[in-house]
Scaffold this motif. Structure first.
Motif, PDB file in Angstrom:
ATOM      1  N   MET A   1     -47.527  24.985  35.984  1.00  0.00           N
ATOM      2  CA  MET A   1     -46.508  23.961  36.203  1.00  0.00           C
ATOM      3  C   MET A   1     -45.903  24.141  37.587  1.00  0.00           C
ATOM      4  O   MET A   1     -45.720  25.272  38.053  1.00  0.00           O
ATOM      5  N   SER A   2     -45.562  23.036  38.256  1.00  0.00           N
ATOM      6  CA  SER A   2     -45.052  23.099  39.618  1.00  0.00           C
ATOM      7  C   SER A   2     -43.781  23.932  39.725  1.00  0.00           C
ATOM      8  O   SER A   2     -43.554  24.611  40.725  1.00  0.00           O
ATOM      9  N   ALA A   3     -42.952  23.902  38.690  1.00  0.00           N
ATOM     10  CA  ALA A   3     -41.698  24.654  38.722  1.00  0.00           C
ATOM     11  C   ALA A   3     -41.938  26.146  38.807  1.00  0.00           C
ATOM     12  O   ALA A   3     -41.071  26.897  39.284  1.00  0.00           O
ATOM     13  N   ASP A   4     -43.125  26.606  38.373  1.00  0.00           N
ATOM     14  CA  ASP A   4     -43.422  28.040  38.410  1.00  0.00           C
ATOM     15  C   ASP A   4     -43.409  28.583  39.835  1.00  0.00           C
ATOM     16  O   ASP A   4     -43.172  29.766  40.051  1.00  0.00           O
ATOM     17  N   ARG A   5     -43.694  27.717  40.809  1.00  0.00           N
ATOM     18  CA  ARG A   5     -43.689  28.172  42.203  1.00  0.00           C
ATOM     19  C   ARG A   5     -42.310  28.645  42.647  1.00  0.00           C
ATOM     20  O   ARG A   5     -42.188  29.385  43.617  1.00  0.00           O
ATOM     21  N   PHE A   6     -41.271  28.202  41.948  1.00  0.00           N
ATOM     22  CA  PHE A   6     -39.898  28.532  42.331  1.00  0.00           C
ATOM     23  C   PHE A   6     -39.288  29.580  41.396  1.00  0.00           C
ATOM     24  O   PHE A   6     -38.106  29.894  41.527  1.00  0.00           O
ATOM     25  N   ALA A   7     -40.081  30.121  40.482  1.00  0.00           N
ATOM     26  CA  ALA A   7     -39.601  31.160  39.568  1.00  0.00           C
ATOM     27  C   ALA A   7     -39.349  32.446  40.352  1.00  0.00           C
ATOM     28  O   ALA A   7     -40.003  32.710  41.370  1.00  0.00           O
ATOM     29  N   PRO A   8     -38.399  33.263  39.918  1.00  0.00           N
ATOM     30  CA  PRO A   8     -38.078  34.502  40.653  1.00  0.00           C
ATOM     31  C   PRO A   8     -39.284  35.381  40.952  1.00  0.00           C
ATOM     32  O   PRO A   8     -39.362  35.977  42.034  1.00  0.00           O
ATOM     33  N   ALA A   9     -40.242  35.451  40.056  1.00  0.00           N
ATOM     34  CA  ALA A   9     -41.408  36.309  40.265  1.00  0.00           C
ATOM     35  C   ALA A   9     -42.280  35.824  41.412  1.00  0.00           C
ATOM     36  O   ALA A   9     -42.929  36.619  42.093  1.00  0.00           O
ATOM     37  N   ASN A  10     -42.304  34.500  41.643  1.00  0.00           N
ATOM     38  CA  ASN A  10     -43.148  33.915  42.691  1.00  0.00           C
ATOM     39  C   ASN A  10     -42.381  33.547  43.942  1.00  0.00           C
ATOM     40  O   ASN A  10     -42.988  33.238  44.965  1.00  0.00           O
ATOM     41  N   CYS A  11     -41.066  33.547  43.841  1.00  0.00           N
ATOM     42  CA  CYS A  11     -40.210  33.075  44.936  1.00  0.00           C
ATOM     43  C   CYS A  11     -39.028  34.033  45.081  1.00  0.00           C
ATOM     44  O   CYS A  11     -37.936  33.763  44.571  1.00  0.00           O
ATOM     45  N   PRO A  12     -39.222  35.158  45.773  1.00  0.00           N
ATOM     46  CA  PRO A  12     -38.145  36.145  45.881  1.00  0.00           C
ATOM     47  C   PRO A  12     -36.878  35.618  46.536  1.00  0.00           C
ATOM     48  O   PRO A  12     -35.775  36.066  46.215  1.00  0.00           O
ATOM     49  N   ARG A  13     -37.047  34.643  47.466  1.00  0.00           N
ATOM     50  CA  ARG A  13     -35.885  34.055  48.122  1.00  0.00           C
ATOM     51  C   ARG A  13     -35.932  32.543  48.002  1.00  0.00           C
ATOM     52  O   ARG A  13     -36.966  31.931  48.302  1.00  0.00           O
ATOM     53  N   LEU A  14     -34.812  31.961  47.586  1.00  0.00           N
ATOM     54  CA  LEU A  14     -34.739  30.523  47.333  1.00  0.00           C
ATOM     55  C   LEU A  14     -33.508  29.936  48.002  1.00  0.00           C
ATOM     56  O   LEU A  14     -32.429  30.537  48.000  1.00  0.00           O
ATOM     57  N   VAL A  15     -33.669  28.738  48.572  1.00  0.00           N
ATOM     58  CA  VAL A  15     -32.540  27.973  49.106  1.00  0.00           C
ATOM     59  C   VAL A  15     -32.336  26.750  48.215  1.00  0.00           C
ATOM     60  O   VAL A  15     -33.296  26.027  47.925  1.00  0.00           O
ATOM     61  N   VAL A  16     -31.102  26.537  47.775  1.00  0.00           N
ATOM     62  CA  VAL A  16     -30.767  25.384  46.936  1.00  0.00           C
ATOM     63  C   VAL A  16     -29.769  24.518  47.694  1.00  0.00           C
ATOM     64  O   VAL A  16     -28.719  24.998  48.135  1.00  0.00           O
ATOM     65  N   LYS A  17     -30.112  23.235  47.856  1.00  0.00           N
ATOM     66  CA  LYS A  17     -29.225  22.303  48.560  1.00  0.00           C
ATOM     67  C   LYS A  17     -28.590  21.337  47.576  1.00  0.00           C
ATOM     68  O   LYS A  17     -29.255  20.789  46.694  1.00  0.00           O
ATOM     69  N   ILE A  18     -27.286  21.127  47.725  1.00  0.00           N
ATOM     70  CA  ILE A  18     -26.536  20.221  46.854  1.00  0.00           C
ATOM     71  C   ILE A  18     -25.833  19.191  47.726  1.00  0.00           C
ATOM     72  O   ILE A  18     -25.084  19.541  48.642  1.00  0.00           O
ATOM     73  N   GLY A  19     -26.055  17.918  47.441  1.00  0.00           N
ATOM     74  CA  GLY A  19     -25.478  16.839  48.220  1.00  0.00           C
ATOM     75  C   GLY A  19     -24.085  16.451  47.769  1.00  0.00           C
ATOM     76  O   GLY A  19     -23.641  16.782  46.666  1.00  0.00           O
ATOM     77  N   SER A  20     -23.404  15.713  48.635  1.00  0.00           N
ATOM     78  CA  SER A  20     -22.027  15.288  48.361  1.00  0.00           C
ATOM     79  C   SER A  20     -21.917  14.457  47.095  1.00  0.00           C
ATOM     80  O   SER A  20     -20.967  14.599  46.317  1.00  0.00           O
ATOM     81  N   ALA A  21     -22.882  13.555  46.885  1.00  0.00           N
ATOM     82  CA  ALA A  21     -22.796  12.639  45.752  1.00  0.00           C
ATOM     83  C   ALA A  21     -22.845  13.370  44.418  1.00  0.00           C
ATOM     84  O   ALA A  21     -22.330  12.868  43.411  1.00  0.00           O
ATOM     85  N   LEU A  22     -23.452  14.557  44.392  1.00  0.00           N
ATOM     86  CA  LEU A  22     -23.516  15.338  43.167  1.00  0.00           C
ATOM     87  C   LEU A  22     -22.288  16.216  42.997  1.00  0.00           C
ATOM     88  O   LEU A  22     -21.789  16.393  41.893  1.00  0.00           O
ATOM     89  N   LEU A  23     -21.784  16.763  44.090  1.00  0.00           N
ATOM     90  CA  LEU A  23     -20.720  17.753  44.019  1.00  0.00           C
ATOM     91  C   LEU A  23     -19.331  17.135  43.953  1.00  0.00           C
ATOM     92  O   LEU A  23     -18.413  17.713  43.363  1.00  0.00           O
TER      93      LEU A  23
END
Length: 374
Positions: A1-23
């Motif tokens: 599954m595509s989400a697996d690429r972002f799992a901690p085991a496969n992605c030691p460092r992750l950047v998460v962006k949150i836009g104004s309309a959501l926050l």
């Protein structure tokens, strides 16, 4: 599954962006309950060993409410700067408090376009990020809108997130959006539009799917900016996902169902070339003929004989784009001559350059070791 690429085991460092309309809600208040869910998702990933940096919009929207400014603080540049200066304190306090409640330490980094476009300052920012992440801190990053102007700003946090991903040497970037990915057409206008689950190459067909409008009207980045962010991330070897942030616990939901669009990272070149490819500003443009364009594609340097024109004001060592016969940029690199001398030698053979310049010429206009194909 595509989400697996972002799992901690496969992605030691992750950047998460949150836009104004959501926050921030339409009244200019933080959507605190929703944000608590996001922080819970971040804490779960952190507990699993993933180091996370957050790129958070919202300062202008929050500040505009506190100052009573019209048009969400965007009526003028001065209003936006004042709103940003006021709102950033509230935004940082909120993040620090919610992360602290989950046992995490927050840090604040405010950056400008120049901080990431200038090589030395970029390396300084990268060093700071690396140290914070190695200490288990969650850096919360935003553009420093209190000093940014229209000429020297990112303009949206999508591309900022991708550049932060480069600086942090992250393997993944997730953009929480008001839409759940890239569609074949604008889903708000075309009911037959289909979600594109995976993109390996951003070509003309993919770019044609992008739409410049944000569904909310509050944010500054539409799908076009997200594609540009994806291009930057891919060139640095990172995967980038566009997913819906309208759901509660959006990161956990993505883990569960994988709904979104994932742009698959390319094979990574040198860090310096990734930085070059990800730059958003250049000092000039060198137009080349078809033969030179072909040679560049084969990994060769740009010689003066293959250039047809020079545009811009630049000095030796500045970044320039190399433009093919169709007018599109095909490469980017560090120019070996200033603009005046470059203009004097375009189209000339190497054996004629010393007479024209009055000094021994360099081996190329742009050397392949200081160039990246786009």
């Amino acid at each position: 599954m595509s989400a697996d690429r972002f799992a901690p085991a496969n992605c030691p460092r992750l950047v998460v962006k949150i836009g104004s309309a959501l926050l921030v809600d339409p009244d200019g208040k933080v959507r605190r309950q929703w944000l608590e869910g996001v922080v819970a998702d971040l804490a779960a990933r952190h507990a699993a060993g993933q180091k996370i940096a957050v790129v958070s919009s919202g300062a202008i929207a929050l500040g505009a409410r506190r100052l009573g400014l019209p048009k969400g603080g965007r009526a003028s540049l001065e209003d936006a700067q004042a709103a940003a200066a006021t709102g950033q304190i509230a935004l940082s306090h909120c993040w620090a408090e919610l992360l602290h409640d989950r046992g995490l330490t927050a840090a604040q980094m405010l950056v400008t376009l120049d901080d990431l476009e200038d090589r030395r300052r970029y390396l300084n920012a990268a060093s700071t990020l690396d140290r914070l992440l190695s200490l288990g801190v969650v850096p919360v990053i935003n553009e420093n809108d209190s000093v940014a102007t229209e000429e020297i700003r990112f303009g949206d946090n999508d591309r900022l997130a991708a550049r932060i991903g480069q600086a942090a040497e992250a393997q993944g970037v997730i953009l929480l959006s008001d839409i759940d990915g890239l569609y074949t057409a604008n889903p708000h206008r075309d009911p037959a539009a289909k979600l594109v689950p995976e993109v390996r190459r951003i070509d003309a067909r993919i770019r044609a799917m992008a739409d410049g409008g944000s569904a909310s009207g509050m944010g500054s980045g539409g799908m076009v900016s997200k594609l540009e962010a994806a291009r930057i991330a891919q060139r640095s070897g990172a995967h980038l996902a566009i997913i819906s942030g309208k759901r509660d616990h959006p990161l956990a939901a993505f883990d569960a169902d994988g709904v979104g669009t994932v742009f698959v990272g390319e094979k990574q070149g040198t860090a310096r070339k990734a930085w070059l490819a990800g730059r958003l500003t250049v000092r000039g443009r060198i137009a080349v003929d078809a033969g030179a364009a072909t040679a560049l594609g084969q990994g060769r340097s740009l010689l003066a004989a293959g250039a047809v024109s020079v545009d811009g004001r630049f000095a030796r060592g500045d970044v320039v784009d190399i433009v093919g016969p169709d007018g599109h940029a095909i490469a980017r690199g560090l120019i070996e001559y200033d603009a005046e001398d470059a203009a004097r030698i375009v189209g000339r053979r190497s054996d004629a350059l010393e007479v024209i310049l009055g000094y021994a010429p360099r081996s190329a206009l742009v050397h392949r070791d200081h160039m990246v194909l786009l």
